[in-house]
Design a protein around this motif. Sequence first.
Motif, short mmCIF file in Angstrom:
data_model
loop_
_atom_site.label_atom_id
_atom_site.label_comp_id
_atom_site.label_asym_id
_atom_site.label_seq_id
_atom_site.Cartn_x
_atom_site.Cartn_y
_atom_site.Cartn_z
N GLU B 50 47.33 73.92 27.55
CA GLU B 50 48.74 74.92 28.38
C GLU B 50 49.72 74.47 27.46
O GLU B 50 50.82 74.91 26.95
CB GLU B 50 48.95 74.81 29.26
CG GLU B 50 47.83 75.41 30.38
CD GLU B 50 48.18 75.32 31.37
OE1 GLU B 50 47.83 76.16 32.43
OE2 GLU B 50 49.38 74.99 31.59
N ILE B 51 49.79 72.45 27.62
CA ILE B 51 51.29 72.22 27.22
C ILE B 51 51.06 72.26 25.49
O ILE B 51 52.05 72.06 24.76
CB ILE B 51 51.33 70.44 27.22
CG1 ILE B 51 52.69 70.25 27.57
CG2 ILE B 51 50.15 69.43 26.34
CD1 ILE B 51 53.44 68.78 28.67
N GLY B 54 53.12 74.53 23.94
CA GLY B 54 54.30 74.62 24.58
C GLY B 54 55.63 74.82 23.32
O GLY B 54 56.50 75.90 23.01
N PRO B 55 55.24 73.76 22.55
CA PRO B 55 56.26 73.95 21.01
C PRO B 55 56.39 74.77 20.28
O PRO B 55 57.89 75.33 20.02
CB PRO B 55 56.35 72.51 20.43
CG PRO B 55 55.13 71.38 21.26
CD PRO B 55 54.52 72.28 21.72
N ASN B 80 53.44 77.91 30.74
CA ASN B 80 54.98 78.13 30.29
C ASN B 80 55.84 79.35 29.94
O ASN B 80 57.34 79.19 30.08
CB ASN B 80 54.71 77.49 28.75
CG ASN B 80 54.00 76.17 28.59
OD1 ASN B 80 53.95 75.23 28.51
ND2 ASN B 80 53.29 76.19 27.48
N ASP B 82 57.80 79.27 33.02
CA ASP B 82 58.98 78.78 33.37
C ASP B 82 59.70 78.57 31.79
O ASP B 82 60.85 78.38 32.36
CB ASP B 82 58.98 77.85 34.21
CG ASP B 82 57.92 78.16 35.58
OD1 ASP B 82 58.21 79.25 35.89
OD2 ASP B 82 56.91 77.55 35.86
N ILE B 83 59.68 77.59 31.06
CA ILE B 83 60.41 78.14 29.48
C ILE B 83 60.86 78.86 29.89
O ILE B 83 62.32 78.93 28.87
CB ILE B 83 59.79 76.53 29.26
CG1 ILE B 83 59.03 75.45 29.69
CG2 ILE B 83 60.43 76.66 27.65
CD1 ILE B 83 57.78 75.11 28.78
N ARG B 85 61.61 81.56 30.71
CA ARG B 85 63.08 81.96 31.64
C ARG B 85 64.10 81.72 31.34
O ARG B 85 65.66 81.64 31.38
CB ARG B 85 61.84 81.72 33.13
CG ARG B 85 61.52 83.53 33.41
CD ARG B 85 60.84 83.49 34.61
NE ARG B 85 60.19 84.42 34.26
CZ ARG B 85 58.69 85.08 35.60
NH1 ARG B 85 58.48 83.74 36.26
NH2 ARG B 85 58.56 86.35 35.44
N GLU B 86 63.52 79.49 31.21
CA GLU B 86 65.04 78.70 31.17
C GLU B 86 66.00 78.94 29.33
O GLU B 86 66.93 78.95 29.68
CB GLU B 86 64.53 77.10 30.58
CG GLU B 86 64.61 76.85 31.98
CD GLU B 86 64.64 75.16 31.80
OE1 GLU B 86 63.92 74.16 32.63
OE2 GLU B 86 64.24 75.00 30.48
#
Lengths: 223, 223, 223, 223, 223, 223
Positions: B50-51, B54-55, B80, B82-83, B85-86
């Motif tokens: 999952e992480i 991310g990038p 991810n 939430d990221i 959406r940020e």
Amino acid sequence: MKLLIINPNSNDEFTGLIRECAEGAASPGTDITCVSTPGAPPLIDNYIDEIACGPGMVKIMRENEASFDAFIVACTCDVNIDILREMTEKPVAGIGESSMMAAMMLGGKFSVIQMGPRGIPMKERFVRKLGFESRCASVRSIDPAGPGDMGDRVIAAARKAVEEDGAEVLTLGCAGLAGLDERTSRAVGVPVIDGVLYGVRFAEALAAFGGKTSKKGLYGPDA
Amino acid sequence: MKLLIINPNSNDEFTGLIRECAEGAASPGTDITCVSTPGAPPLIDNYIDEIACGPGMVKIMRENEASFDAFIVACTCDVNIDILREMTEKPVAGIGESSMMAAMMLGGKFSVIQMGPRGIPMKERFVRKLGFESRCASVRSIDPAGPGDMGDRVIAAARKAVEEDGAEVLTLGCAGLAGLDERTSRAVGVPVIDGVLYGVRFAEALAAFGGKTSKKGLYGPDA
Amino acid sequence: MKLLIINPNSNDEFTGLIRECAEGAASPGTDITCVSTPGAPPLIDNYIDEIACGPGMVKIMRENEASFDAFIVACTCDVNIDILREMTEKPVAGIGESSMMAAMMLGGKFSVIQMGPRGIPMKERFVRKLGFESRCASVRSIDPAGPGDMGDRVIAAARKAVEEDGAEVLTLGCAGLAGLDERTSRAVGVPVIDGVLYGVRFAEALAAFGGKTSKKGLYGPDA
Amino acid sequence: MKLLIINPNSNDEFTGLIRECAEGAASPGTDITCVSTPGAPPLIDNYIDEIACGPGMVKIMRENEASFDAFIVACTCDVNIDILREMTEKPVAGIGESSMMAAMMLGGKFSVIQMGPRGIPMKERFVRKLGFESRCASVRSIDPAGPGDMGDRVIAAARKAVEEDGAEVLTLGCAGLAGLDERTSRAVGVPVIDGVLYGVRFAEALAAFGGKTSKKGLYGPDA
Amino acid sequence: MKLLIINPNSNDEFTGLIRECAEGAASPGTDITCVSTPGAPPLIDNYIDEIACGPGMVKIMRENEASFDAFIVACTCDVNIDILREMTEKPVAGIGESSMMAAMMLGGKFSVIQMGPRGIPMKERFVRKLGFESRCASVRSIDPAGPGDMGDRVIAAARKAVEEDGAEVLTLGCAGLAGLDERTSRAVGVPVIDGVLYGVRFAEALAAFGGKTSKKGLYGPDA
Amino acid sequence: MKLLIINPNSNDEFTGLIRECAEGAASPGTDITCVSTPGAPPLIDNYIDEIACGPGMVKIMRENEASFDAFIVACTCDVNIDILREMTEKPVAGIGESSMMAAMMLGGKFSVIQMGPRGIPMKERFVRKLGFESRCASVRSIDPAGPGDMGDRVIAAARKAVEEDGAEVLTLGCAGLAGLDERTSRAVGVPVIDGVLYGVRFAEALAAFGGKTSKKGLYGPDA
């Protein structure tokens, strides 16, 4: 015993403060190493920051897993702790969960004091992830524009948590508030927890007694 | 309207399947772009995966935010999200949340069928993060060593969910199970949801009606 | 595709407003029919009103079930939706559940704004029936004697929901508040959801993808 | 004291059985009237049946509200009880809630035994509406095709509730199971509750002590 | 029928008030005996007091179990009721649970009014033990330094519970508030419950219908 | 540092085992005193036993409060811990809460293994009192008549918890199972926690860092 404390951000000054605090907390015979996370942002404020810490934390874990007895994530949201637990059978403690566990041994309900309003929904979600919501009186943040210095603002938020929300114990929900525990406790009359201290001791205990991260379930091998 | 579907992994074959499915689901006038995530693992099985996505997901979002009307995370755990959406005020839908929302409009309780046992605790935690636990009958996984082909194994797990857990609707909890919804539904007699379809339509609706990701609270600016 | 929108009350003027809103929301090719409920009260304020709508809604469903692809209950409490779901295998959406689902895709927590205090406990109970209580920041009602026009009163309640309860998104909890979404959103700075729009699109999606109301469990045949 | 027991269905034979049971349960000086609901279906199996009882129940209440001291809904789902509570300030008890309250005074957790599988999700939802879910071990239904007579089938389901689900007390979840409480209790060794008995006594108590249905909130006047 | 009411404290004056209240509440033919607990503190304010009542309550139960048909614990926290239930198969009712059950039959949500702030977390925990937390609007305490007499202070707290917390019914959470139910109810306009009354009637009902404390599970024999 | 471990029962042999285990767990410089409770039963199986321990525990605390830095209740239900917390501002840890906290740092969900079926509902209630129910997969008991020795029976129950309930970590829910943690862990492949070890270290940590039992709220002075 050798503990590795991972500061998820890249702020070396802050890593130094954590190290100092952790060394004061460790039992005799415990060797503390405290590292910043390469490539991470200097402060963690949001979900992007959290994921930006990930690759560096994975790298630290990969390079150091064999050399330490236990690991500690030094962020009150226990950022990326699930990933570290996936990477090792050795115990991994978070200062967030540790602070709340300590708080729950000292009173019925705790509140968390955050640096700013953005931290409130993030911490509430984290508390629910841990399953501790029925023990959490509230998550409050300081008023960044409040009177006095940072300590005065923490005390103002803490007082509301105790008087309006029924908090019996407080935890500091941001490493940036470190060092304000005793002053706040004296001012509002309830225990105030700094999670770094407890994270160190809980990790020591887990390592001392052969505690292993379970490989059935959430942190298990893929299947 | 232009939708960007982000496949969090790097498997282009899989991205092709998602694209095909999404294009079939889109309303007339909707333009679908579907991309793999550069640098991500080919499949997402655990928290490290999952992480690792991310990038690449952040990079995709940064480069494309201005060019699309809405975004879709094409992974049943809404990895991810939430990221993303940020990073935008535009709407971001997840196929995981969309599949469960669709399921809750078709029956009282749903179960999720996972590819393997590791997915069970991860999906249970995700359901609880969404707050849908009182509507979730169970999370089940197929028996990877069960008789027959993949479809037979899904049907076997689906049958247990319906008969033993009280599931009224099922969702496929892994993109690797795509295409098995109709066969499973015929076999066990309850609706089976493929989240990609609903993710596309829900994102269309959010974009059409001016829905914006809230910048108060969880996805707000730092403070 | 043919959608039947059932306004549970008998107010034709109000039905006209819903129709107009729904027609604007529908995808090309969707045919909207919107009917008032014969024998129902002109407004639904309480449980007696809810049941008074029942026979008319059953009659509408009986006469129209074969002629439409999906159905929508146009009341923010999704009045009697369980009954309609019992009467058909076709999908039935409610504008109440639709509005909350849309809200949950735009932020972590939503609040509902009601017309009067009586609506608060009724809506709280409905939120809990849906199982969305951990995502609901609060249910607030306007102050009927507050200053200004209806819009000012909604904004006053909305502001309290955002500032005191942590709402990140708002839904309008009463059809009588229709049309105030954009003004309120501009005033308080968070998304405000009108459920009719989303109900139409979600019903379209369910019908388009062959979604069927499950006949196992809550909406199944008697046994 | 005069109690009106409303059998929500139109089955006079069944109303006779309820009357007999209630008369045996009433305290000296209590006058029992028991009526069938005109226009209601003979048995209540689903949500359509529930609403079909509504107009008749409203009519009964309207005609009799002034003549009785308290009211009882004689259906284990307390069908339409909210409506009756809206119509009067006098107390209204349900045999469903009464049976569970009695059960909770006799043990930690109770299970409900239903006539058929359709009743399981409906009763589970009702238990959650009451807020008693943490005290409910399970809702079970008899196997309609099981060996022996109805009593044997109830005992088989009851045994599973006790042995597999941890039930300490049982309630009969359908008026059609009336009269099987003692036989079942002897067979499985835990108390088995018939709600009619307790509904009568709880309504008596509420009336005797001046208990009034609150007109603030859920059952209040419209506003 | 013979009921034994156990006042967990040793205050005979208070026992007299309970007796008077209970005798007024009992049905014809019910014989009330009301005893103070030898060796208990005069008032119960905390957990030490609770345990100090234990040996005396055990002694009372041991000496009287055979002579009575049912038992009532006359303390709004139902102090040590689990112990009494372990000692007998006969029914044991608590005035705390009885007051909340009565309240839940008269409205959607209740609040409890305590004598002092210490009682708030204790009563909240008790409500959660019973599993009634979703029906409890709040636990409030009077302001011991508030203006007026005790009744004025109760009314002030009651008003806040109704206006700020959404309470529809109130229960008096301390025997020391006995006698203030009607005055408070008139002042704030919602029902106010005195648990002694309902405890007597609920115990009567349990005894009349052969209700037995379950010996499977929580109150069973050791194993 | 001086720790007082209170064995709530009067079994000196058992106290000796706890002392031995605790001395092995303590950090250098920690002085362990371990006492049996005078007047308590030799084993705690039920609520009567729990209260029978109370007076002796109060006496121990009264006589020793000034002489120790922290206190530990050595019973997996943390019997009467609330009372001790009321009697001191010094920290009081329970081996029950400690074992679950340790378990939650090693995996997502834990199960507790009890000696007999009576312990299941008691422990489930305790888990809920702590607020840890969403992290608890199940409470299981050994089959007292199962094949093999005690260790074999524990392993049989443990295996069911892991395979059927999704337990990732286990805690031994009865001091009588002490010493079986390693054998069980080897057999079922998940960590198994002995709470005495963690109780000692957590109490050490609380005392070392100036942790105080909060006197606001649950353990505060009467008011």
